[in-house]
Write a protein that holds these residues in place. Structure first.
Motif, mmCIF file in Angstrom:
data_model
loop_
_atom_site.group_PDB
_atom_site.id
_atom_site.type_symbol
_atom_site.label_atom_id
_atom_site.label_comp_id
_atom_site.label_asym_id
_atom_site.label_seq_id
_atom_site.Cartn_x
_atom_site.Cartn_y
_atom_site.Cartn_z
ATOM 1 N N ALA A 22 36.622 24.676 42.641
ATOM 2 C CA ALA A 22 37.394 25.685 43.380
ATOM 3 C C ALA A 22 38.759 25.892 42.724
ATOM 4 O O ALA A 22 39.269 27.022 42.674
ATOM 5 C CB ALA A 22 37.559 25.262 44.827
ATOM 6 N N LYS A 23 39.342 24.823 42.206
ATOM 7 C CA LYS A 23 40.649 24.926 41.547
ATOM 8 C C LYS A 23 40.542 25.788 40.286
ATOM 9 O O LYS A 23 41.411 26.623 40.025
ATOM 10 C CB LYS A 23 41.166 23.533 41.198
ATOM 11 C CG LYS A 23 42.570 23.522 40.648
ATOM 12 C CD LYS A 23 43.076 22.105 40.464
ATOM 13 C CE LYS A 23 44.507 22.137 39.958
ATOM 14 N NZ LYS A 23 45.055 20.793 39.817
ATOM 15 N N HIS A 25 38.304 28.146 39.740
ATOM 16 C CA HIS A 25 38.077 29.518 40.193
ATOM 17 C C HIS A 25 39.399 30.181 40.576
ATOM 18 O O HIS A 25 39.658 31.329 40.201
ATOM 19 C CB HIS A 25 37.125 29.532 41.391
ATOM 20 C CG HIS A 25 35.697 29.302 41.036
ATOM 21 N ND1 HIS A 25 34.675 30.067 41.531
ATOM 22 C CD2 HIS A 25 35.108 28.391 40.225
ATOM 23 C CE1 HIS A 25 33.527 29.641 41.048
ATOM 24 N NE2 HIS A 25 33.768 28.613 40.253
ATOM 25 N N THR A 26 40.223 29.453 41.311
ATOM 26 C CA THR A 26 41.521 29.986 41.733
ATOM 27 C C THR A 26 42.422 30.241 40.530
ATOM 28 O O THR A 26 43.062 31.296 40.435
ATOM 29 C CB THR A 26 42.213 29.012 42.710
ATOM 30 O OG1 THR A 26 41.351 28.793 43.826
ATOM 31 C CG2 THR A 26 43.538 29.551 43.194
ATOM 32 N N SER A 27 42.469 29.298 39.611
ATOM 33 C CA SER A 27 43.315 29.447 38.422
ATOM 34 C C SER A 27 42.893 30.655 37.593
ATOM 35 O O SER A 27 43.733 31.457 37.178
ATOM 36 C CB SER A 27 43.251 28.191 37.554
ATOM 37 O OG SER A 27 43.832 27.096 38.202
ATOM 38 N N ALA A 29 41.184 33.268 38.578
ATOM 39 C CA ALA A 29 41.458 34.498 39.340
ATOM 40 C C ALA A 29 42.941 34.861 39.252
ATOM 41 O O ALA A 29 43.294 36.041 39.112
ATOM 42 C CB ALA A 29 41.026 34.333 40.790
ATOM 43 N N ASN A 30 43.818 33.862 39.325
ATOM 44 C CA ASN A 30 45.255 34.114 39.195
ATOM 45 C C ASN A 30 45.600 34.631 37.802
ATOM 46 O O ASN A 30 46.429 35.540 37.650
ATOM 47 C CB ASN A 30 46.056 32.841 39.483
ATOM 48 C CG ASN A 30 46.017 32.427 40.932
ATOM 49 O OD1 ASN A 30 45.567 33.182 41.798
ATOM 50 N ND2 ASN A 30 46.439 31.218 41.217
ATOM 51 N N GLN A 33 44.507 38.295 37.643
ATOM 52 C CA GLN A 33 45.446 39.172 38.348
ATOM 53 C C GLN A 33 46.746 39.322 37.560
ATOM 54 O O GLN A 33 47.337 40.405 37.533
ATOM 55 C CB GLN A 33 45.734 38.623 39.748
ATOM 56 C CG GLN A 33 44.563 38.750 40.691
ATOM 57 C CD GLN A 33 44.859 38.145 42.055
ATOM 58 O OE1 GLN A 33 45.816 37.392 42.224
ATOM 59 N NE2 GLN A 33 44.025 38.463 43.026
ATOM 60 N N THR A 54 51.887 33.870 36.606
ATOM 61 C CA THR A 54 51.062 33.127 37.566
ATOM 62 C C THR A 54 51.893 32.120 38.349
ATOM 63 O O THR A 54 51.707 31.959 39.552
ATOM 64 C CB THR A 54 49.898 32.380 36.876
ATOM 65 O OG1 THR A 54 50.414 31.483 35.908
ATOM 66 C CG2 THR A 54 48.907 33.328 36.262
ATOM 67 N N PHE A 58 51.890 33.161 42.042
ATOM 68 C CA PHE A 58 50.791 32.452 42.696
ATOM 69 C C PHE A 58 50.986 30.946 42.758
ATOM 70 O O PHE A 58 50.179 30.246 43.351
ATOM 71 C CB PHE A 58 49.469 32.743 41.968
ATOM 72 C CG PHE A 58 49.204 34.206 41.754
ATOM 73 C CD1 PHE A 58 48.953 35.052 42.826
ATOM 74 C CD2 PHE A 58 49.196 34.742 40.480
ATOM 75 C CE1 PHE A 58 48.705 36.391 42.632
ATOM 76 C CE2 PHE A 58 48.943 36.083 40.271
ATOM 77 C CZ PHE A 58 48.700 36.915 41.351
ATOM 78 N N HIS A 72 40.549 29.123 29.857
ATOM 79 C CA HIS A 72 41.654 30.018 30.232
ATOM 80 C C HIS A 72 42.173 30.749 28.998
ATOM 81 O O HIS A 72 42.420 31.956 29.029
ATOM 82 C CB HIS A 72 42.804 29.239 30.869
ATOM 83 C CG HIS A 72 42.499 28.635 32.203
ATOM 84 N ND1 HIS A 72 41.503 29.072 33.040
ATOM 85 C CD2 HIS A 72 43.100 27.610 32.858
ATOM 86 C CE1 HIS A 72 41.491 28.345 34.143
ATOM 87 N NE2 HIS A 72 42.451 27.447 34.058
#
Length: 129
Positions: A22-23, A25-27, A29-30, A33, A54, A58, A72
């Motif tokens: 999940a971490k 995925h969040t990273s 996605a940030n 964006q 970021t 975020f 990344h």
């Protein structure tokens, strides 16, 4: 056998499917964006600028995380490559057409000054970003 090069959107979807973190995925996605926002304003797209954006907007990932996480970096590299191609196309199109910096030729001097001031502020903000 044909080797197809994956664009950033395809890479984004594939890497998200491959990871269950999940971490992560969040990273990612940030980062996506942040790249979107930087491209939208016409700023410089690189690891440092993405990390700054970021972190400021975020809370992360930080530059060290981006630099240590190969997936990344690959995503940002793909975005940089696509972004540079669109920037080259924009410059080519602008050079081929004669654009006025004012929406109309019959503006009063005060309005033209205001437009010039706004354009200089936009240019400054793009360079800062």
């Amino acid at each position: 056998m044909t080797l197809e090069i994956e664009n950033s959107a395809e890479y984004f979807q594939r890497v998200l499917k491959e990871s269950s973190s999940a971490k992560f995925h969040t990273s990612l996605a940030n980062i996506k964006q942040s790249c979107d926002a930087i491209e939208k304003i016409g700023g410089v797209l690189n690891y440092s600028k993405v990390a700054t954006y970021t972190t400021d907007h975020f809370g992360g990932p930080a530059r060290s995380t981006i630099m240590n996480q190969g997936r990344h970096k690959i995503y940002i590299d793909k975005r940089k490559q696509e972004y540079s191609l669109t920037q080259k196309n924009k410059h080519t199109n602008k050079e081929s057409k004669n654009y006025s910096k004012y929406p109309s030729d019959d503006l009063d001097p005060a309005t033209k000054d205001h437009i010039d001031n706004l354009n200089s502020e936009i240019t400054f903000l793009r360079n800062v970003m």
